[in-house]
Scaffold this motif. Structure first.
Motif, short mmCIF file in Angstrom:
data_model
loop_
_atom_site.label_atom_id
_atom_site.label_comp_id
_atom_site.label_asym_id
_atom_site.label_seq_id
_atom_site.Cartn_x
_atom_site.Cartn_y
_atom_site.Cartn_z
N GLN A 1 0.84 -1.03 -0.10
CA GLN A 1 -0.06 0.04 -0.04
C GLN A 1 0.99 1.22 0.05
N TRP A 2 1.94 1.30 0.87
CA TRP A 2 2.91 2.56 0.94
C TRP A 2 4.00 2.40 0.09
N PRO B 1 6.68 3.50 -2.33
CA PRO B 1 6.88 4.66 -3.08
C PRO B 1 6.41 4.82 -4.47
N ARG C 1 3.80 3.43 -5.85
CA ARG C 1 2.51 3.67 -6.03
C ARG C 1 2.14 5.20 -5.96
N ARG C 2 3.08 6.12 -5.52
CA ARG C 2 2.44 7.43 -5.29
C ARG C 2 2.90 8.36 -6.50
N ARG C 3 2.29 9.43 -6.77
CA ARG C 3 2.61 10.33 -7.90
C ARG C 3 3.23 11.46 -7.28
N ALA D 1 4.92 13.08 -2.54
CA ALA D 1 4.20 12.09 -1.92
C ALA D 1 5.22 10.72 -2.01
N GLN D 2 5.91 10.70 -2.79
CA GLN D 2 6.80 9.39 -2.91
C GLN D 2 8.03 9.39 -1.82
N ALA E 1 5.90 8.51 1.43
CA ALA E 1 5.85 7.38 1.46
C ALA E 1 7.07 6.19 2.00
#
Length: 227
Positions: free
Chosen positions: A46-47, A49, A51-53, A57-58, A61
């Protein structure tokens, strides 16, 4: 050394807060090892990096994931040493992991978890003793029985007349004479007065029978009235 081990080694903390780890993984401290590993893998997925934009955010995470990885490594090291996860079981030994076991991490912080789990074992016995002490007067053999619901209310509330005691109960005595000799009954009916385990029977207001218990004897020469 794998990516997880490098991340755990780079994040050096003064103490490992397993309560925080269980909260992030949404687990109870007494969960099984399989549940613990499965929840950890889900959290990492889920966390992650990737998967983050966006760079910010990366970065957030990665920081969050790095802390959980370090806590997870410390928990697994604890499991390898003690054969259980931190916080599992109520009668276990003090849950502190030496720094040598988890690399650069300091002793494990579990004091709050232990205080929540180790409730005083004397509470229930003490509560039981208190209840017995309160109930003893109600269970005592010497407790005065309640008045018979079927008894005549007028007889119960009427004041007793002063009748001199004759010294011994006999057939044909009136109720007033029995009251003067034996005192007020513990339970009263129209045809029977009870004095604890003993009793006196009446017919048309005169004594026709009795039973004198050795535990609470009446003023009679024999246990039963003569036939």
């Amino acid at each position: 050394m794998g990516a997880r081990e490098r991340a755990g080694a780079s994040h050096v903390t003064d103490e490992t807060d397993f309560l925080e780890l269980y909260g992030k993984l949404r687990l109870r401290p007494d969960c099984s090892l399989d549940e613990f590993r499965l929840a950890y893998r889900r959290y990492v997925g889920q966390w992650h990096p990737d998967r983050r934009r966006g760079p910010r955010a990366q970065k957030l995470a990665a920081s969050r994931l790095q802390r959980v990885i370090s806590q997870y490594d410390a928990a697994m090291a604890f499991h390898r040493r003690h054969g259980r996860l931190p916080g599992a079981g109520f009668g276990a030994a003090p849950m502190r992991t030496p720094a040598a076991v988890i690399g650069s991490a300091a002793p494990v912080k579990v004091s709050v978890l232990e205080r929540r789990q180790r409730m005083p074992k004397l509470f229930l016995p003490l509560a039981a003793i208190a209840l017995i002490a309160l109930a003893y007067p109600l269970l005592s053999p010497g407790t005065k029985p309640a008045v018979d619901p079927g008894a005549d209310a007028g007889d119960i509330t009427a004041p007793a007349q002063d009748v001199p005691a004759t010294g011994e109960l006999s057939l044909g005595m009136s109720m007033d004479e029995v009251r003067g000799l034996e005192g007020e009954p513990t339970r009263r009916g129209e045809e029977r007065w009870e004095y604890g385990a003993s009793w006196v029977g009446f017919e048309k207001g005169a004594v026709t029978d009795w039973y004198s218990s050795p535990w609470q004897p009446l003023h009679v020469a024999s246990a039963h009235a003569p036939r």
